[in-house]
Scaffold this active site. Structure first.
Site, PDB file in Angstrom:
ATOM      1  CG  ASN A   9      12.237  -3.398 -11.268  1.00  0.00           C
ATOM      2  OD1 ASN A   9      12.622  -4.016 -12.273  1.00  0.00           O
ATOM      3  ND2 ASN A   9      10.955  -3.244 -10.981  1.00  0.00           N
ATOM      4  CD1 TRP A  10      18.204  -0.901 -13.491  1.00  0.00           C
ATOM      5  CD2 TRP A  10      19.450  -1.912 -15.067  1.00  0.00           C
ATOM      6  NE1 TRP A  10      19.523  -0.564 -13.284  1.00  0.00           N
ATOM      7  CE2 TRP A  10      20.308  -1.168 -14.227  1.00  0.00           C
ATOM      8  CE3 TRP A  10      20.005  -2.635 -16.125  1.00  0.00           C
ATOM      9  CZ2 TRP A  10      21.690  -1.127 -14.420  1.00  0.00           C
ATOM     10  CZ3 TRP A  10      21.375  -2.603 -16.311  1.00  0.00           C
ATOM     11  CH2 TRP A  10      22.207  -1.844 -15.472  1.00  0.00           C
ATOM     12  CE  LYS A  11       9.677  -0.393 -12.728  1.00  0.00           C
ATOM     13  NZ  LYS A  11       8.507   0.400 -12.434  1.00  0.00           N
ATOM     14  CG  HIS A  90       7.065  -5.002 -10.084  1.00  0.00           C
ATOM     15  ND1 HIS A  90       6.214  -4.232 -10.833  1.00  0.00           N
ATOM     16  CD2 HIS A  90       7.941  -4.161  -9.500  1.00  0.00           C
ATOM     17  CE1 HIS A  90       6.586  -2.964 -10.700  1.00  0.00           C
ATOM     18  NE2 HIS A  90       7.635  -2.892  -9.918  1.00  0.00           N
ATOM     19  CD  GLU A  92       5.991  -1.846 -13.715  1.00  0.00           C
ATOM     20  OE1 GLU A  92       6.953  -2.493 -14.157  1.00  0.00           O
ATOM     21  OE2 GLU A  92       6.109  -0.685 -13.259  1.00  0.00           O
ATOM     22  CD  GLU A 162       8.025  -1.875  -5.873  1.00  0.00           C
ATOM     23  OE1 GLU A 162       9.062  -1.225  -6.011  1.00  0.00           O
ATOM     24  OE2 GLU A 162       7.506  -2.511  -6.804  1.00  0.00           O
ATOM     25  N   GLY A 168       6.521   4.993 -10.503  1.00  0.00           N
ATOM     26  CA  GLY A 168       6.733   5.700 -11.762  1.00  0.00           C
ATOM     27  C   GLY A 168       5.898   6.966 -11.895  1.00  0.00           C
ATOM     28  CB  SER A 207       8.338   8.009  -6.875  1.00  0.00           C
ATOM     29  OG  SER A 207       7.483   7.764  -7.988  1.00  0.00           O
ATOM     30  N   GLY A 228      13.103   1.984  -9.235  1.00  0.00           N
ATOM     31  CA  GLY A 228      12.891   1.814 -10.672  1.00  0.00           C
ATOM     32  C   GLY A 228      13.613   2.900 -11.440  1.00  0.00           C
ATOM     33  N   GLY A 229      12.886   3.958 -11.790  1.00  0.00           N
ATOM     34  CA  GLY A 229      13.417   5.017 -12.654  1.00  0.00           C
ATOM     35  C   GLY A 229      14.784   5.541 -12.239  1.00  0.00           C
TER      36      GLY A 229
END
Ligand code: PGA
Length: 250
Positions: A9-11, A90, A92, A162, A168, A207, A228-229
């Site tokens: 997930n590159w956001k 998600h 967010e 999640e 994150g 994470s 993600g990151g």
């Protein structure tokens, strides 16, 4: 057995140049489904340069197939350019865009209508966990989806657990905490269809890194990760794919 699924997930990160660099450095594994979710405007670019076996999708979809919905992108449009998956729900978006359980469920259904497989995200906040409500929150989020989507269709998609407090933050759920929730999610699905529960991939997000992926993925009900990151760099993400491959549930 279920084939492992590892998703990036590159956001709101990336560019055309980044996509090419990433694809050049990526190492896939035959027994792992690998999906990359770039910002929507880059899905087509990724599809065009993806090696065989690399799947792509969108981070969110609109609920209608077309119409006067400024700014929205339909699942059908993503499918037309070669995308095959969509993230829905998600945290967010649940938090920053005030997406409700019902809207997320409608999006999951819209994904199937448009020919995409959704990864439906669920997960509790820190205060919900501290209050001991994590199972109730996830049960409610999942029940909304099971109300709107046939459980056997849902099994073609995936659930992403999640915990919001792990996204994150560098704080990962322990393998035991994640396994407990994954087993709980699978039990809820089994109550509707044991076959669907056996088939559906439930992936963990929050994470996930190369150094914790193997122990998370070794848990019986963790079928991969939503990353993600650590998904932005090809070498880190490839190491996570390789950890999934090594567990080899596929
Ligand atoms: P993270 O993000 O790996 O950076 O915690 C996961 C996600 O939000 O999907």
């Amino acid at each position: 057995m279920r084939k492992m699924l590892v998703a990036a997930n590159w956001k709101m990160h990336g560019s055309k140049a980044h996509i090419h660099e990433f694809v050049d450095g990526l190492r896939l594994a035959e027994d792992v489904d690998v999906v990359v979710f770039p910002p929507s405007v880059f899905v087509q670019e990724l599809v065009q340069c993806a090696p065989a076996g690399l799947l792509s999708g969108i981070q969110d979809i609109g609920i209608q197939p077309q119409g006067a919905h400024t700014g929205e992108v339909a699942a059908e449009m993503v499918a037309e350019v070669g995308g095959t998956w969509s993230i829905v729900g998600h945290s967010e978006r649940r938090i920053m865009q005030a997406e409700t359980d019902d809207l997320v469920a409608t999006k999951a259904s819209a994904a199937f209508r448009g020919g995409l497989r959704p990864i439906v995200c669920v997960g509790e906040t820190l205060s919900e966990r501290e209050a001991g409500h994590e199972l109730a929150v996830v049960e409610r989020q999942l029940a909304a989806v099971l109300d709107r989507v046939d459980v056997n269709d849902l099994a073609e998609g995936a659930i992403g657990y999640e915990p919001v407090w792990a996204i994150g933050t560098g704080k990962t759920a322990t393998p035991a905490q994640a396994q407990e929730m994954h087993a709980f999610i699978r039990a809820q699905i089994a109550a509707e269809s044991p076959r669907a529960a056996d088939a559906i991939r439930i992936v963990y997000g929050g994470s996930v890194k190369p150094d914790n992926a193997a122990e998370l993925f070794s848990e019986a009900d963790i079928d991969g990760g939503l990353v993600g990151g650590a998904s932005l760099k090809a070498d880190e993400f490839s190491a996570i794919v390789s950890a999934a491959d090594a567990v080899g549930k596929g």
